[in-house]
Design a protein around this motif. Structure first.
Motif, short mmCIF file in Angstrom:
data_model
loop_
_atom_site.label_atom_id
_atom_site.label_comp_id
_atom_site.label_asym_id
_atom_site.label_seq_id
_atom_site.Cartn_x
_atom_site.Cartn_y
_atom_site.Cartn_z
N GLN A 6 63.82 26.12 27.39
CA GLN A 6 63.87 24.85 28.13
C GLN A 6 65.21 24.69 28.84
OE1 GLN A 6 61.36 22.55 28.65
NE2 GLN A 6 60.13 24.19 27.72
N ILE A 7 66.28 25.11 28.18
CA ILE A 7 67.60 25.04 28.82
C ILE A 7 67.63 25.91 30.08
CG2 ILE A 7 70.04 25.66 28.56
CD1 ILE A 7 69.82 24.84 25.62
N ASP A 8 67.12 27.13 29.94
CA ASP A 8 67.09 28.05 31.09
C ASP A 8 66.23 27.48 32.23
OD1 ASP A 8 68.68 29.81 29.74
OD2 ASP A 8 67.04 31.11 29.08
N LEU A 9 65.20 26.74 31.87
CA LEU A 9 64.29 26.17 32.87
C LEU A 9 64.94 25.03 33.65
CD1 LEU A 9 61.27 26.29 33.85
CD2 LEU A 9 60.80 24.49 32.17
N VAL A 10 65.67 24.18 32.93
CA VAL A 10 66.17 22.96 33.55
C VAL A 10 67.58 23.11 34.13
CG1 VAL A 10 67.22 21.90 31.49
CG2 VAL A 10 66.21 20.44 33.23
N LEU A 11 68.38 23.99 33.54
CA LEU A 11 69.80 24.09 33.91
C LEU A 11 70.03 24.33 35.41
CD1 LEU A 11 72.34 23.75 32.22
CD2 LEU A 11 72.49 26.25 32.05
N PRO A 12 69.27 25.22 36.06
CA PRO A 12 69.53 25.46 37.50
C PRO A 12 69.33 24.23 38.37
CG PRO A 12 68.18 27.21 36.56
CD PRO A 12 68.23 26.12 35.54
N HIS A 13 68.63 23.23 37.87
CA HIS A 13 68.35 22.03 38.65
C HIS A 13 69.33 20.89 38.39
CE1 HIS A 13 64.51 23.84 39.81
NE2 HIS A 13 64.37 24.18 38.54
N LEU A 14 70.26 21.09 37.46
CA LEU A 14 71.23 20.06 37.12
C LEU A 14 72.54 20.28 37.87
CD1 LEU A 14 70.67 19.73 33.25
CD2 LEU A 14 69.61 18.41 35.11
N ALA A 15 73.38 19.25 37.86
CA ALA A 15 74.65 19.31 38.57
C ALA A 15 75.78 18.88 37.64
CB ALA A 15 74.60 18.37 39.79
N PRO A 16 77.03 19.22 37.97
CA PRO A 16 78.15 18.78 37.14
C PRO A 16 78.11 17.27 36.90
CG PRO A 16 78.91 20.36 38.75
CD PRO A 16 77.48 20.05 39.10
N GLY A 17 78.37 16.90 35.64
CA GLY A 17 78.31 15.48 35.25
C GLY A 17 77.00 15.10 34.58
N ASP A 18 75.95 15.91 34.78
CA ASP A 18 74.68 15.64 34.12
C ASP A 18 74.80 15.93 32.62
OD1 ASP A 18 73.61 14.98 36.55
OD2 ASP A 18 72.52 16.86 36.83
#
Length: 475
Positions: A88-100
């Motif tokens: 789940q981390i690998d799935l969502v991480l590319p879509h997040l930004a610094p501060g999330d």
């Protein structure tokens, strides 16, 4: 971009994830994005809760899920421990930004939490390991929440977590406990104590059933009575409920038709492993984990009973002893104190080892409601820590006096059970730990002598400073 902006998102619509999402929407009043591998399940959660539907936003994909979230985004992962979390981390991480903020709210090995936090740190995204206790009901209506990670991030999460947490005298049962894996470590020890508490209750049930010869309903009444005094707790309360419940098919007590094999999901084992790694005796927790393992070998146990014969005659130690209930009550309460002392000793050592500065009194405070081991007893622990430094709960004046009064009952119950051939591994371990702990002069001087003879491991002396090796006779 979605027109509706969610305050946070929950990934994983299993029992705990779905109920936590509903809690955020209901008690928190937040708009919650719902993400799940099977998209239909997320929509089903919304459609089956029409009163909350306007605050529930099912997502068709991870991109859709992220697009619904206000920035800075807060994503709560609630899936099984281990590989599913990493996926789940690998799935969502590319879509997040610094501060999330990315939160793992499931049960997790704290070592994994430390690893994940370190791996994500340089991205500018904040990773939080968050222990959540209370089961399905707690997740829905108010759990006890143990937060780890960056303290500054905790300040951002407080407005989200305090409204959905359990309350004890209006005080939210949620707090920041320390950096990286602190929250998940404390949740692990919570579960280790839970294992011990449940095992000791089961052992007393076994004495009442197989020793004294009482029915399930009669034993339920006894636990209900005990729940009005020092043993008052959620676990004792539900013990009475389960023992009184009837099987709708046979009319028998339901507990009498349930197979005696206990499941476990790993947190109990983790608590014991970490205690061993830290060099802290948590023998009562260990006995409880071991008992669950033995319970799974049902076929072997049946063969062993045939091999070693019946022990009915020995059970005369307890049989018909209806006047011994007060002794059993005192034994269980005393052993419970010892088990908690062990769990708290593990947390105290971990706090020193990992530099967490765990608020041990505060942990008892947030465990007083919502979690599985909630009890009147935790209020006593809170007060003990508020009264001053606690080396070990067994040395706290309040608990020392209770153990001093109750240890004779525990001793008699363990002795009679041993003579009767009734298994009481956790109660026995609690007594053994107590006797070991209270002896200023133990027996490991002999162990050190042996180690020095066969391995030149050295020893220290009582009469002078320094480290010594002796030239032992050849064997």
């Amino acid at each position: 971009m979605s027109e509706q902006q969610a305050d946070l998102g929950v990934l994983g619509m299993g029992t705990m994830g779905a109920n936590l999402a509903l809690n955020f929407a209901d008690n928190g009043g937040f708009t919650v994005a719902l993400g799940n591998r099977t998209v239909e399940k997320a929509y089903g959660i919304r459609d089956s809760n029409p009163a909350l539907a306007e605050r529930l936003v099912p997502a068709d994909s991870i991109e859709h899920f992220i697009s619904t979230l206000k920035s800075p985004r807060v994503v709560v992962i609630m899936v099984n421990a281990g590989k599913p979390v990493d996926e789940q981390i690998d799935l969502v991480l590319p879509h997040l930004a610094p501060g999330d903020i990315l939160i793992d709210a499931g049960n997790a090995d704290f070592n994994d939490t430390v690893r994940r936090e370190r791996a994500i740190k340089d991205t500018g995204i904040h990773f939080v390991g968050m222990g959540v206790s209370g089961g399905e009901e707690g997740a829905r209506h108010g759990p006890s929440i143990m937060v780890g990670g960056d303290q500054a991030v905790w300040q951002r999460l407080k407005p989200l977590l305090e409204p959905i947490s359990a309350k004890f005298d209006a005080s939210p049962c949620v707090d920041w406990l320390g950096t990286d894996g602190a929250g998940h470590f404390v949740k692990t020890i919570h579960n280790g104590i839970e294992y011990a508490d449940m095992q000791m209750i089961a052992e007393i049930y076994g004495v009442l059933r197989d020793g004294i010869g009482l029915s399930a309903g009669e034993i339920g009444d006894i636990f209900s009575d005990w729940n009005t005094r020092g043993l008052q707790s959620y676990l004792v309360e539900i013990t009475a409920v389960t023992l009184r419940e009837k099987d709708p098919e046979t009319g028998k007590p339901l507990v009498d038709v349930i197979v005696d094999e206990a499941g476990q999901k790993g947190t109990g084992r983790w608590s014991v492993i970490e205690a061993q790694k830290l060099g802290v005796g948590a023998t009562t927790l260990e006995a409880a984990v071991s008992a669950r393992g033995i319970s799974s070998r049902r076929a072997e146990r049946a063969e062993a009973e045939k091999l070693f014969g019946d022990i009915e005659t020995a059970r005369a130690e307890f049989h018909g002893d209806h006047d011994g209930l007060a002794e059993l009550e005192a034994a269980l309460e005393t052993a419970k104190i010892i088990a908690y002392a062990q769990g708290y000793a593990v947390m105290a050592e971990a706090s020193r080892e990992f530099g967490w500065n765990l608020p041990l009194g505060g942990i008892a405070r947030i465990w007083r409601a919502g979690c599985i081991i909630r009890s009147r007893f935790l209020d006593d622990i809170t007060q003990a820590y508020e009264a001053g430094e606690v080396v070990n709960l067994l040395q706290s004046p309040h608990f020392a006096s209770r153990v001093r009064e109750g240890q004779a009952s525990l001793r008699r119950v363990v002795a009679k059970a041993a003579l009767a051939g009734l298994p009481i591994p956790a109660l026995s371990a609690a007594l053994a730990y107590f006797d070991d702990y209270r002896h200023a002069r133990g027996t490991t001087n002999l162990t050190q002598a042996q180690r020095d003879l066969f391995g030149a491991h050295t020893f220290r002396r009582l009469d002078r400073e320094g480290v010594f090796h002796h030239k032992w006779p050849q064997v």
